[in-house]
Design an enzyme around this catalytic site. Structure first.
Site, PDB file in Angstrom:
ATOM      1  N   ASP A 198       9.901  -1.903 -42.710  1.00 52.98           N
ATOM      2  CA  ASP A 198      10.692  -0.731 -43.090  1.00 52.98           C
ATOM      3  C   ASP A 198      11.857  -1.139 -44.004  1.00 52.98           C
ATOM      4  O   ASP A 198      12.577  -2.098 -43.726  1.00 52.98           O
ATOM      5  CB  ASP A 198      11.252  -0.092 -41.800  1.00 52.98           C
ATOM      6  CG  ASP A 198      11.867   1.267 -42.035  1.00 52.98           C
ATOM      7  OD1 ASP A 198      11.136   2.187 -42.398  1.00 52.98           O
ATOM      8  OD2 ASP A 198      13.102   1.401 -41.844  1.00 52.98           O
ATOM      9  N   GLU A 237       7.927  -1.980 -47.457  1.00 56.45           N
ATOM     10  CA  GLU A 237       8.264  -0.640 -47.952  1.00 56.45           C
ATOM     11  C   GLU A 237       9.411  -0.796 -48.939  1.00 56.45           C
ATOM     12  O   GLU A 237      10.536  -1.108 -48.549  1.00 56.45           O
ATOM     13  CB  GLU A 237       8.695   0.277 -46.802  1.00 56.45           C
ATOM     14  CG  GLU A 237       8.968   1.693 -47.292  1.00 56.45           C
ATOM     15  CD  GLU A 237       9.927   2.507 -46.450  1.00 56.45           C
ATOM     16  OE1 GLU A 237       9.899   3.737 -46.559  1.00 56.45           O
ATOM     17  OE2 GLU A 237      10.738   1.920 -45.700  1.00 56.45           O
TER      18      GLU A 237
HETATM   19  C1  NOJ Z   1      11.772   4.558 -43.958  1.00 59.88           C
HETATM   20  C2  NOJ Z   1      10.914   5.329 -43.019  1.00 59.88           C
HETATM   21  O1  NOJ Z   1       9.671   5.555 -43.607  1.00 59.88           O
HETATM   22  C3  NOJ Z   1      11.670   6.600 -42.702  1.00 59.88           C
HETATM   23  O2  NOJ Z   1      10.870   7.512 -41.988  1.00 59.88           O
HETATM   24  C4  NOJ Z   1      12.918   6.243 -41.942  1.00 59.88           C
HETATM   25  O3  NOJ Z   1      13.677   7.395 -41.709  1.00 59.88           O
HETATM   26  C5  NOJ Z   1      13.753   5.243 -42.739  1.00 59.88           C
HETATM   27  N1  NOJ Z   1      12.972   4.182 -43.285  1.00 59.88           N
HETATM   28  C6  NOJ Z   1      14.825   4.635 -41.879  1.00 59.88           C
HETATM   29  O4  NOJ Z   1      14.240   3.723 -40.977  1.00 59.88           O
END
Ligand code: NOJ
Length: 530
Positions: free
Chosen positions: A194, A251
Site C-alpha cells: 500500500d 501501489e
Molecule cells: C491506498 C488504498 O488503496 C486505499 O483504499 C487506502 O485508503 C489508502 N491506501 C490508505 O491506506
C-alpha cells in the site's frame, strides 16, 4: 510461457468485506471467500489479492491496521485464513495479501504507547511527532497533523486514525520484516504494498511547495533500499514449487513516468501497478500513449506492471466510461457528486471493449471484483450510510469511494442478492436494481459481461500468442487501436463514430459486441485469428 507466474497472471482483487458473507453479519469474511472458489476457478484467474482483513477499527475500511499478524474477528480467524490459502492452492490459485506499511491504526499498541509516553520518548520516535506542524494536507482532506493533549502534533497523510510510521526508526523496518515472513510462512504468494512510494519522508519535513517537482513525502531514496531488502526476503522462499516465485506489487500513483522508473529494477519489488489505463479517457490516442509508455518503462527491467481497469478506490469502469470523457480530465469528481450524466449502456459497451483491449495486452492484469459483472458505481448511498473517511473529512464535498465497494450480487432479485444466505442489512446498501447483474444472471446470459470475461480468460490460457507473444501496432485509422501478437493474433478496437472493416483474412475469435459483415461497430473490440 516461461518466466515467473506473475508476469502474465490474471489476479482477481477480492475486497473481503464485500465479497461473500458466510455468517450473515452483513459483512463479507474469509469463509465467504473460500465458499466461492469454484466461481473464481471457473472464471479462470491465477491468483487473488485480498484487501486488508487484519484487526482494525475500520476507520478506513481496514487500511487502519491494529495488528499486522492476525485476522479481524469480523473476517474470521487465522485458521480460516490458512484454510483459504490451502483451498486456493488445491485449485492452483495463489493468494496475495495487502501490506500497509506507511501507517497503522491509532489502536495499534505502538501508537497507544506513543500517546501514553512523553514527547521525545522512543515510543514517539516510531511515529512522526513534532511541536509544530508543517503545511501538509491529508489525502482524505484537511490537515495531515492532529494535536495530542500534551501539545505535540502527529503526522497522518490519511485519516487522523492512521498515524504515519517513522521509517527511519529501526523498529519499523524490523517489524515489517517479521510481518512479511509471518504471512510468507503461511503460504502467501506475494504482497501488494500500500502507498509504496510514501514510506520515507524528507527528514527536514519541509512545507509542500505545490509548484515544486518533488513532493517531500514521495520517492525518498531509502525506500528503494528497503524494497531491495524485501526482495531478498521474497526470493528466500522456494521458487520451484507452488506458489512459485513470491511477488511484491507496489501501489504507486504516477502521472510522470520518470517518477516510477527507479522502482523498476531487477532487485526491487517485482511489480508496480499501472493505473494509467484506468485513469485515461476513452480515446485511441490517449490509450495508445499509456500503453507505449508502460511498454517502454518495464522493457528490459525484469519487472512487470499489471494492467488495471478498476479497484476499490476508483469509480467503477462502466460508469467512468459512460460519462463525457472530458470530465475525466478534470480534477472534480463530477460523476461521484452526481453532476455528470452517466450513460450506463454506453459505459458498459466501452467497458466490454476495454476488457478485451486490456486482456490482449502483454503482461499481467488485475481484475476488481464486480467489474466482471459490469456493476456500475452506486450513486444512491444515503449520507448516513457512508463509510469512507474522505466523505467526513471534507464535510461531504468529496463523496468518496463507497460506491465502488458495494457487496457483490450473487443471485436472486432483491438485496442482499445472495451476498449472505439470509436477509441482512449489508454494511453498505445495495441498489434495488441489480437483479440482472448478479453472478447467476450473468452465467445464464450468453451475452453477459461475465461470459465475455470467462471466454476471454479461456482464450488467454489457450492461445499461444496471449502469453509472451510479441506485440506490434497495426497502423489503421486515427480512432482505432489495433495490434498483433505473435503468432497469429490481432486485437482491434474502434473508438470512432463509424464502423470499420476488419483486416482481411482474419477470423473473429471473440468480440465485445455484435460484429456483422466483417464490420466492427464503434466502442467495440474484437480478437482475431490471423
Ligand atoms: C491506498 C488504498 O488503496 C486505499 O483504499 C487506502 O485508503 C489508502 N491506501 C490508505 O491506506
Amino acid at each position: 510461457m516461461g518466466g515467473p507466474w506473475w508476469r502474465d497472471a490474471i489476479v482477481y482483487q477480492v475486497y473481503p468485506r464485500s465479497f461473500a458473507d458466510s455468517d450473515a453479519t452483513g459483512e463479507g469474511d474469509l469463509r465467504g471467500v473460500s465458499s466461492k472458489l469454484s466461481y473464481l476457478s471457473d472464471l479462470g484467474v491465477n491468483a487473488i489479492w485480498l484487501n486488508p482483513f487484519y484487526p482494525s477499527p475500520m476507520r478506513d475500511s481496514g487500511y487502519d491496521v491494529a495488528d499486522y499478524c492476525s485476522v479481524d474477528p469480523r473476517f474470521g480467524t487465522l485458521t480460516d485464513f490458512d484454510d483459504l490459502v490451502s483451498a486456493c492452492g488445491s485449485r492452483g490459485i495463489r493468494v496475495v495479501i495487502d501490506i500497509v506499511p506507511n501507517h497503522c491504526s491509532c489502536q495499534h499498541p505502538w501508537f497507544r504507547e506513543a500517546l501514553a509516553s512523553p514527547p521525545g520518548s522512543t515510543a514517539r520516535e516510531r511515529f512522526i511527532f513534532r511541536d509544530t506542524p508543517n503545511n501538509w494536507q491529508s489525502t482524505f482532506g484537511g490537515p495531515a497533523w492532529t494535536q495530542t493533549p500534551d501539545g505535540q502534533w502527529y503526522l497522518h497523510l490519511f485519516d487522523a486514525s492512521q498515524p504515519d510510521f517513522n521509517w527511519r526508526h529501526p523498529d519499523v523496518p524490523a517489524m515489517f520484516e517479521r510481518v512479511l515472513r509471518f504471512w510468507l510462512d503461511r503460504g502467501v504468494a506475494g504482497v501488494r504494498v500500500d502507498m509504496a512510494n510514501m514510506l520515507f519522508k524528507d527528514p527536514t519535513l519541509p512545507d509542500l511547495d505545490e509548484h515544486a517537482a518533488e513532493v517531500p513525502y514521495y520517492d525518498q531514496p531509502e525506500v528503494l533500499q528497503l524494497y531491495r531488502s524485501w526482495r531478498r526476503i521474497l526470493d528466500s522462499y522456494p521458487a520451484d514449487s507452488f506458489p512459485g516465485p513470491r511477488t511484491g506489487v507496489a501501489e504507486i500513483w504516477f502521472t510522470d513516468p520518470r517518477k516510477v522508473r527507479p522502482y523498476l529494477t531487477r532487485d526491487g519489488l517485482p511489480q508496480v501497478f499501472n493505473f494509467r489505463l484506468m485513469l485515461a479517457p476513452w480515446t485511441a490516442g490517449e490509450l495508445r500513449a499509456v500503453i507505449d509508455e508502460a511498454r517502454a518503462l518495464a522493457a528490459d527491467t525484469g519487472c512487470s506492471m499489471p494492467w488495471v481497469l478498476g479497484n476499490h478506490d476508483i469509480t467503477r469502469v462502466v460508469s467512468r466510461l459512460g460519462i463525457d470523457q472530458e470530465l475525466i480530465r478534470q480534477p472534480t469528481d463530477a460523476l461521484r457528486r452526481g453532476e455528470a450524466h452517466v450513460d450506463v449502456a454506453l459505459g458498459t459497451r466501452r467497458a466490454r471493449a476495454a476488457a478485451l483491449l486490456m486482456l490482449a495486452l502483454p503482461g499481467a492484469a488485475c481484475l476488481y471484483q464486480g467489474d466482471e459483472l459490469g456493476v456500475p458505481e452506486y450513486l444512491g448511498i444515503p449520507a448516513a450510510r457512508r463509510e469512507d473517511p474522505t466523505f467526513y473529512r471534507t464535510a461531504g464535498a468529496a463523496i468518496g469511494r463507497d460506491g465502488c465497494r458495494i457487496p457483490m450480487p450473487w443471485s436472486g432479485d432483491t438485496p442482499p442478492y445472495g451476498f449472505a444466505g439470509e436477509p441482512v442489512r449489508t454494511w453498505l446498501p445495495q441498489p434495488a436494481d441489480w437483479a440482472r447483474l448478479t453472478v447467476a444472471a450473468g452465467l445464464s446470459d450468453p451475452d453477459s459481461m461475465l461470459n465475455l470475461y470467462r471466454a476471454a480468460l479461456r482464450l488467454r490460457r489457450e492461445h499461444p500468442a496471449l502469453g509472451a507473444g510479441e506485440m506490434t501496432w497495426l497502423e489503421r485509422g486515427a480512432h482505432e487501436l489495433a495490434f498483433t501478437r505473435q503468432p497469429g493474433f490481432a486485437c482491434v478496437v474502434n473508438f470512432g463514430d463509424e464502423p470499420v472493416s476488419l483486416p482481411s483474412g482474419s477470423r473473429v475469435l471473440l468480440a465485445s459486441g455484435p460484429v456483422d459483415d466483417a464490420l466492427l461497430p464503434c466502442d467495440t473490440a474484437v480478437w482475431l485469428g490471423l
